[in-house]
Scaffold this motif. Structure first.
Motif, PDB file in Angstrom:
ATOM      1  N   VAL A  37      10.821  -8.184 -12.485  1.00 40.89           N
ATOM      2  CA  VAL A  37      10.294  -6.847 -12.216  1.00 40.89           C
ATOM      3  C   VAL A  37       8.774  -6.904 -12.051  1.00 40.89           C
ATOM      4  O   VAL A  37       8.199  -6.220 -11.198  1.00 40.89           O
ATOM      5  N   ALA A  38       8.108  -7.737 -12.847  1.00 40.19           N
ATOM      6  CA  ALA A  38       6.655  -7.873 -12.702  1.00 40.19           C
ATOM      7  C   ALA A  38       6.296  -8.407 -11.319  1.00 40.19           C
ATOM      8  O   ALA A  38       5.347  -7.937 -10.684  1.00 40.19           O
ATOM      9  N   GLN A  39       7.042  -9.389 -10.836  1.00 39.67           N
ATOM     10  CA  GLN A  39       6.794  -9.912  -9.490  1.00 39.67           C
ATOM     11  C   GLN A  39       7.077  -8.848  -8.431  1.00 39.67           C
ATOM     12  O   GLN A  39       6.324  -8.704  -7.454  1.00 39.67           O
ATOM     13  N   LEU A  40       8.144  -8.084  -8.631  1.00 37.21           N
ATOM     14  CA  LEU A  40       8.472  -7.016  -7.685  1.00 37.21           C
ATOM     15  C   LEU A  40       7.386  -5.946  -7.666  1.00 37.21           C
ATOM     16  O   LEU A  40       7.086  -5.376  -6.613  1.00 37.21           O
ATOM     17  N   SER A  41       6.779  -5.670  -8.822  1.00 32.65           N
ATOM     18  CA  SER A  41       5.707  -4.668  -8.847  1.00 32.65           C
ATOM     19  C   SER A  41       4.500  -5.143  -8.043  1.00 32.65           C
ATOM     20  O   SER A  41       3.841  -4.337  -7.366  1.00 32.65           O
ATOM     21  N   THR A  42       4.212  -6.432  -8.092  1.00 26.28           N
ATOM     22  CA  THR A  42       3.152  -6.989  -7.245  1.00 26.28           C
ATOM     23  C   THR A  42       3.507  -6.831  -5.773  1.00 26.28           C
ATOM     24  O   THR A  42       2.693  -6.372  -4.957  1.00 26.28           O
ATOM     25  N   GLU A  43       4.736  -7.190  -5.419  1.00 21.18           N
ATOM     26  CA  GLU A  43       5.182  -7.081  -4.032  1.00 21.18           C
ATOM     27  C   GLU A  43       5.182  -5.629  -3.565  1.00 21.18           C
ATOM     28  O   GLU A  43       4.870  -5.334  -2.404  1.00 21.18           O
ATOM     29  N   TRP A  44       5.547  -4.707  -4.474  1.00 24.88           N
ATOM     30  CA  TRP A  44       5.555  -3.281  -4.124  1.00 24.88           C
ATOM     31  C   TRP A  44       4.156  -2.819  -3.736  1.00 24.88           C
ATOM     32  O   TRP A  44       3.980  -2.134  -2.727  1.00 24.88           O
ATOM     33  N   TRP A  45       3.150  -3.188  -4.535  1.00 26.28           N
ATOM     34  CA  TRP A  45       1.788  -2.756  -4.218  1.00 26.28           C
ATOM     35  C   TRP A  45       1.284  -3.401  -2.933  1.00 26.28           C
ATOM     36  O   TRP A  45       0.595  -2.755  -2.129  1.00 26.28           O
ATOM     37  N   GLN A  46       1.616  -4.658  -2.707  1.00 27.94           N
ATOM     38  CA  GLN A  46       1.208  -5.306  -1.457  1.00 27.94           C
ATOM     39  C   GLN A  46       1.902  -4.655  -0.264  1.00 27.94           C
ATOM     40  O   GLN A  46       1.295  -4.501   0.804  1.00 27.94           O
ATOM     41  N   TRP A  47       3.153  -4.256  -0.447  1.00 31.48           N
ATOM     42  CA  TRP A  47       3.870  -3.492   0.586  1.00 31.48           C
ATOM     43  C   TRP A  47       3.175  -2.155   0.836  1.00 31.48           C
ATOM     44  O   TRP A  47       2.885  -1.784   1.982  1.00 31.48           O
ATOM     45  N   ALA A  48       2.875  -1.413  -0.222  1.00 27.51           N
ATOM     46  CA  ALA A  48       2.297  -0.073  -0.096  1.00 27.51           C
ATOM     47  C   ALA A  48       0.946  -0.109   0.609  1.00 27.51           C
ATOM     48  O   ALA A  48       0.631   0.783   1.408  1.00 27.51           O
ATOM     49  N   MET A  49       0.142  -1.132   0.339  1.00 29.35           N
ATOM     50  CA  MET A  49      -1.194  -1.197   0.907  1.00 29.35           C
ATOM     51  C   MET A  49      -1.233  -1.823   2.293  1.00 29.35           C
ATOM     52  O   MET A  49      -2.273  -1.799   2.959  1.00 29.35           O
ATOM     53  N   SER A  50      -0.105  -2.379   2.728  1.00 34.28           N
ATOM     54  CA  SER A  50      -0.082  -3.056   4.029  1.00 34.28           C
ATOM     55  C   SER A  50       0.278  -2.121   5.178  1.00 34.28           C
ATOM     56  O   SER A  50       0.178  -2.507   6.346  1.00 34.28           O
ATOM     57  N   ILE A  51       0.716  -0.896   4.888  1.00 36.73           N
ATOM     58  CA  ILE A  51       1.229   0.015   5.915  1.00 36.73           C
ATOM     59  C   ILE A  51       0.149   1.027   6.294  1.00 36.73           C
ATOM     60  O   ILE A  51      -0.458   1.643   5.412  1.00 36.73           O
ATOM     61  N   PRO A  52      -0.107   1.222   7.584  1.00 36.39           N
ATOM     62  CA  PRO A  52      -1.150   2.167   8.012  1.00 36.39           C
ATOM     63  C   PRO A  52      -0.932   3.565   7.437  1.00 36.39           C
ATOM     64  O   PRO A  52       0.202   4.006   7.217  1.00 36.39           O
ATOM     65  N   SER A  53      -2.022   4.268   7.216  1.00 32.06           N
ATOM     66  CA  SER A  53      -1.975   5.584   6.566  1.00 32.06           C
ATOM     67  C   SER A  53      -1.055   6.564   7.277  1.00 32.06           C
ATOM     68  O   SER A  53      -0.334   7.339   6.627  1.00 32.06           O
ATOM     69  N   GLU A  54      -1.047   6.533   8.611  1.00 30.76           N
ATOM     70  CA  GLU A  54      -0.285   7.538   9.345  1.00 30.76           C
ATOM     71  C   GLU A  54       1.227   7.386   9.178  1.00 30.76           C
ATOM     72  O   GLU A  54       1.974   8.339   9.421  1.00 30.76           O
ATOM     73  N   VAL A  55       1.693   6.223   8.751  1.00 28.54           N
ATOM     74  CA  VAL A  55       3.132   6.024   8.523  1.00 28.54           C
ATOM     75  C   VAL A  55       3.403   5.491   7.121  1.00 28.54           C
ATOM     76  O   VAL A  55       4.494   4.999   6.841  1.00 28.54           O
ATOM     77  N   ASN A  56       2.428   5.597   6.235  1.00 29.24           N
ATOM     78  CA  ASN A  56       2.591   5.035   4.900  1.00 29.24           C
ATOM     79  C   ASN A  56       3.585   5.855   4.086  1.00 29.24           C
ATOM     80  O   ASN A  56       3.445   7.079   3.969  1.00 29.24           O
TER      81      ASN A  56
END
Length: 222
Positions: A37-56
């Protein structure tokens, strides 16, 4: 993309609402294909910050963009940036665990700050979570018991911008760290579900300390 999602939701409204057991979430300490779960939380934040604002997905007020950037064995669901009260509809795949933050914080250095340490990032991310209250997760009206036991902090610091293409990456944001309450739902059968989650921080020292999350999803599992 939005048009196709609307059509899919409309076609699925006749699906039954499944009965649920109280253990609809994986227990703390679980992993999916070797990812904790700790690794997934890292991946989640990297996912969230990788998507442009207009479609985030975190800025999405309808669920139209809930499929943006999804990859791998787990499907990520978004909360919202800062205090958020959001209702979304989302088509998700059957057979995949769903992963989301009830409430959480992330800290990372400002551009050019070479003195920021991993220990500082972890301490900052933990501060508000020490006093999180009113945590809740409900799936089709069934509540997850004792949500506080699902607290997870970064095991290792990371670069929150790692998933952004190198030529578009703002800067190297290491060390980043997160801390919060993360839930990994077991794969859902085909059907229609209502998922609600959120909570608030009981700190008064900052805007983040007064953050409230109140998120609801209509999930159509296909």
């Amino acid at each position: 993309m939005f048009r196709n999602i609307v059509v899919s939701v409309a076609a699925a409204l006749a699906l039954p609402i499944p009965a649920l057991a109280a253990d609809f979430a994986f227990q703390p300490g679980s992993s999916v294909k070797g990812a904790s779960v700790a690794q997934l939380s890292t991946e989640w934040w990297q996912w969230a910050m990788s998507i442009p604002s207009e479609v985030n997905p975190l800025r999405d007020l309808t669920g139209a963009n809930c499929g943006a950037g999804q990859q791998g064995a787990v499907w990520f669901l978004a909360g919202g940036f800062g205090s958020s009260k959001i209702r979304r509809s989302c088509v998700v795949p059957a057979g995949k665990p769903l992963f989301f933050p009830v409430v959480n914080m992330v800290y990372y250095p400002a551009r050019g700050n070479d003195t920021y340490t991993c220990e500082k990032a972890k301490a900052a991310a933990a501060l508000n979570n020490d006093s999180a209250i009113d945590l809740f997760v409900e799936l089709n009206g069934t509540s997850l018991s004792n949500v506080r036991r699902f607290r997870t902090a970064s095991e290792k610091c990371f670069d929150i911008f790692e998933r952004i293409q190198p030529e578009q990456r703002p800067y190297k944001a290491y060390p980043s760290a997160s801390d919060g309450y993360w839930v990994l739902l077991k794969p859902l059968q085909r059907g229609r579900y209502t998922l609600k989650f959120g909570g608030r921080y009981n700190q008064n020292s900052s805007d983040y300390g007064r953050m409230v999350q109140d998120i609801e999803y209509e999930l159509v599992v296909q």
